[in-house]
Design a protein around this motif. Sequence first.
Motif, short mmCIF file in Angstrom:
data_model
loop_
_atom_site.label_atom_id
_atom_site.label_comp_id
_atom_site.label_asym_id
_atom_site.label_seq_id
_atom_site.Cartn_x
_atom_site.Cartn_y
_atom_site.Cartn_z
N ALA A 143 0.81 -1.22 0.00
CA ALA A 143 0.00 0.00 0.00
C ALA A 143 0.84 1.27 0.00
N THR A 144 2.09 1.19 0.40
CA THR A 144 2.94 2.39 0.43
C THR A 144 3.84 2.51 -0.79
N GLU A 145 3.87 1.50 -1.64
CA GLU A 145 4.76 1.51 -2.81
C GLU A 145 4.18 2.39 -3.92
N VAL A 146 4.95 3.38 -4.34
CA VAL A 146 4.55 4.25 -5.45
C VAL A 146 5.07 3.63 -6.74
N PHE A 147 4.17 3.46 -7.72
CA PHE A 147 4.55 2.88 -9.00
C PHE A 147 3.69 3.47 -10.10
N ARG A 148 4.00 3.10 -11.34
CA ARG A 148 3.23 3.56 -12.49
C ARG A 148 2.45 2.40 -13.06
N ILE A 149 1.23 2.68 -13.45
CA ILE A 149 0.40 1.68 -14.11
C ILE A 149 0.00 2.27 -15.47
N GLY A 150 -0.08 1.42 -16.47
CA GLY A 150 -0.43 1.92 -17.79
C GLY A 150 -1.26 0.93 -18.56
N GLY A 151 -2.02 1.45 -19.48
CA GLY A 151 -2.87 0.63 -20.32
C GLY A 151 -3.87 1.52 -21.03
#
Length: 148
Positions: A51-59
């Motif tokens: 829940a604390t991990e910042v990441f990028r999602i794409g689609g």
Amino acid sequence: MKSLKKRRRIQVIVVAALALAVATGLIGYAMRDGINFFRSPSEVIAEPPGATEVFRIGGLVEEGTLQRGQGEAVKFRVTDGGASVPVVFTGVLPDLFAENQGMIGTGTYVNGVFEASEILAKHDETYMPREVLDALKEQGVYQEPGEG
């Protein structure tokens, strides 16, 4: 006399190596929060991040899922053809943001919902971020323009 020069040269090399190691460590420490890993919706569903991990999602923004709430609140689902992830975003969306269009969001995955802090949209009808394109091709969803 030669041993003094040799000793001094070795000391300079050791100090330079230590300085380089410390500088590399400090740069890595400073960048630890600035590195955002990219994930496709299928990867997020298969292995949910913390829940604390910042990441990028794409689609692609899934058709029929875009809901505008009160103020600047927006809800939609992003898909790569294999899985779909709900997204919530509060803010102003880019002008080119639309259903069935490519997007990348930065944020966190909390309780099964991607909470985006930033949304990026493609900038013309042919551009799609390489990571999104690769993920869509992997799922067999993407076709080259004109194949269709």
